[in-house]
Enzyme design. Structure first.
Site, PDB file in Angstrom:
ATOM      1  N   SER A 104       0.795  -1.231   0.000  1.00 19.47           N
ATOM      2  CA  SER A 104       0.000   0.000   0.000  1.00 19.47           C
ATOM      3  C   SER A 104       0.825   1.278   0.000  1.00 19.47           C
ATOM      4  CB  SER A 104      -0.961   0.020   1.191  1.00 19.47           C
ATOM      5  OG  SER A 104      -0.271   0.240   2.393  1.00 19.47           O
ATOM      6  N   LYS A 130       1.112   4.535   6.591  1.00 14.95           N
ATOM      7  CA  LYS A 130       0.432   5.436   5.655  1.00 14.95           C
ATOM      8  C   LYS A 130       1.073   6.816   5.718  1.00 14.95           C
ATOM      9  CE  LYS A 130      -2.618   2.218   4.925  1.00 14.95           C
ATOM     10  NZ  LYS A 130      -2.448   1.366   3.795  1.00 14.95           N
TER      11      LYS A 130
END
Length: 178
Positions: free
Chosen positions: A40, A76
């Site tokens: 991700s 993230k």
């Protein structure tokens, strides 16, 4: 002579114990190594990369952070801070109406065969319309394959473990993370 040897032995023992204690404190509380699991955050971080978590300091826009949610650790990038309005339109980021550059995505955007890396959306579609106080809005750099604030909602700052300023392994990926 024997007393001098005992003093020397004691001073070496004390230095070794103190050194081990400081090493453990630094290793487990200040700068914690962690392995990236998943894609991700590509192209910035790859599956299997090892990074250092810095548990101290402020979290700023565009920092890469580690946070824990429901027993899972996520990596993230912070896009929005409390009070911000985040909008993506035609693959461009706007924070509080001002266009922002995302140079860390340039190589990924260049590889795209079709469509946008980041679909259009806005925090104005969420309640209360801005990033709430005490939270941050995070996205994975691999926007097409990331479970992030678009799905999970804003992340409470209390869940953030720390920032990830350095990738140290494998050596070909070693770098300071921007």
């Amino acid at each position: 002579m024997k007393e001098k040897s005992l003093k020397r032995l004691w001073s070496w023992t004390w230095a070794i114990v103190l050194g081990l204690f400081l090493t453990l404190i630094i290793r487990f509380y200040l700068f914690v190594p962690i392995m990236i699991d998943g894609s991700s955050m590509m192209p910035t971080l790859h599956d299997g990369d090892r990074v250092i978590i810095n548990r101290f300091g402020n979290v700023n826009r565009f920092d890469v952070v580690i946070f824990k949610d429901e027993g899972t650790e996520y990596v993230k990038r912070v896009i929005g801070l409390p009070g911000d309005t985040i909008t993506y339109k035609n693959d461009e980021l706007f924070v509080n109406g001002k266009k922002q550059d995302e140079p860390y995505l340039d190589s990924y955007k260049a590889q795209l065969q079709d469509g946008l890396l980041t679909d259009d959306f806005s925090t104005e579609e969420m309640i209360p319309g801005v990033v709430p106080k005490g939270t941050v809005f995070v996205l994975g750099d691999n926007r097409r394959a990331s479970k992030d604030s678009r799905i999970m909602g804003p992340i409470p700052e209390s869940k953030i473990i720390g920032t990830t300023p350095i990738c140290y392994w494998p050596l070909e990926h070693a770098k300071f993370i921007n």
